[in-house]
Design an enzyme around this catalytic site. Sequence first.
Site, PDB file in Angstrom:
ATOM      1  N   SER A  19       0.828  -1.207   0.000  1.00 16.75           N
ATOM      2  CA  SER A  19       0.000   0.000   0.000  1.00 16.75           C
ATOM      3  C   SER A  19       0.868   1.265   0.000  1.00 16.75           C
ATOM      4  CB  SER A  19      -0.894   0.012   1.239  1.00 16.75           C
ATOM      5  OG  SER A  19      -0.092   0.114   2.409  1.00 16.75           O
ATOM      6  N   TYR A  38      -4.398   0.102   3.480  1.00 17.70           N
ATOM      7  CA  TYR A  38      -5.170  -1.060   3.052  1.00 17.70           C
ATOM      8  C   TYR A  38      -5.911  -1.724   4.226  1.00 17.70           C
ATOM      9  CZ  TYR A  38      -3.115  -1.737  -1.693  1.00 17.70           C
ATOM     10  OH  TYR A  38      -2.756  -1.639  -3.023  1.00 17.70           O
ATOM     11  N   CYS A  89       3.010  -7.126   1.337  1.00 18.37           N
ATOM     12  CA  CYS A  89       1.947  -6.524   2.131  1.00 18.37           C
ATOM     13  C   CYS A  89       1.185  -7.651   2.823  1.00 18.37           C
ATOM     14  CB  CYS A  89       1.023  -5.756   1.188  1.00 18.37           C
ATOM     15  SG  CYS A  89      -0.461  -5.146   1.992  1.00 18.37           S
ATOM     16  N   CYS A 147       2.564  -6.896   9.498  1.00 18.42           N
ATOM     17  CA  CYS A 147       2.389  -5.842   8.483  1.00 18.42           C
ATOM     18  C   CYS A 147       3.779  -5.333   8.143  1.00 18.42           C
ATOM     19  CB  CYS A 147       1.525  -4.728   9.063  1.00 18.42           C
ATOM     20  SG  CYS A 147       1.561  -3.196   8.107  1.00 18.42           S
ATOM     21  N   HIS A 170       4.874  -2.574   7.277  1.00 14.36           N
ATOM     22  CA  HIS A 170       5.254  -1.249   7.799  1.00 14.36           C
ATOM     23  C   HIS A 170       5.871  -1.357   9.204  1.00 14.36           C
ATOM     24  CE1 HIS A 170       2.601   0.392   4.648  1.00 14.36           C
ATOM     25  NE2 HIS A 170       3.116   1.581   4.904  1.00 14.36           N
TER      26      HIS A 170
END
Length: 282
Positions: free
Chosen positions: A10, A41, A72, A204, A206
Amino acid sequence: MTKPIGIFDSGVGGLTVLKEIRRLLPNESLIYFGDTAHAPYGGKDAETLIARGREITEFFLKHDTKMVIMACGTSSSTSYDRLCAEFPHLPITDTIRPAAAETVRLALQTPDFRPVLIATQATINSGLFAAEYNAGCKSKMPHIPSKPAQSNLPELPKLHLRACPMFAPIAEAGFVGGHPVACFAAKNYLADLRGKVNALILGCTHYPLLKPALAKVLGEITFIDPAEACARAARDAAKNLPPPDTPPEIRYCTSGDPEKFSKLARIILNEKIVCEKIASFK
Ligand code: DGL
């Protein structure tokens, strides 16, 4: 002619996976796509996420991509099966399945393993990681009962789950590392788990960007970063594909603001990168 590997997320989170891919597959050319116009997302429904994955995969195929990596967790846990069915000739690697297999491996060899999966709401709701983990543990440890009452043997290592919906937007806003905003969010989401868990699965892509904040709140903890397991799975898949025959090139693309993406990507990758906006993405 060298065919690149397509990697998408994302936003900038998937760069944590790209780093590992570059380490394990240094000769491959890559196209990275950060779908920042549609981020985050994590709160979106499966059909929307499948449509995002489809549009990005079609973009990759226009560039003769030989393999796609879903960098992702949210796409991996909601869209992987559908995209594999829709693009049957394209090898696709995800982050959730390899990470669950790696967690099972650690559960087998670590005494007193107390894991927690942190991820977006969509990833937690999908139940995929927990299903893969539980099935993997049961197949590898058939001698251990899943309920303690069945005998006095130890239980299968129980997986805790925790959705942390604000972490990805916080990282996208540039509040990475041990930034006070990241620490504040980490404290709110995770402080009650300190001492209860000793292995943190970053479900995730991130979340590795917030490691210092997470370590501050949770104290001594083993991080399980899906990027490593995903890159190993991609390296295995790449063995069956045509090898690169030109020096590697990396292209960074986004559906959103290329300046903003480049600025954050430079901090994450610690090198100068220039990102291009792909006009066909609305
Ligand atoms: N990096 C993503 C993941 O691994 C997406 C997070 C988001 O956009 O909410 O789940």
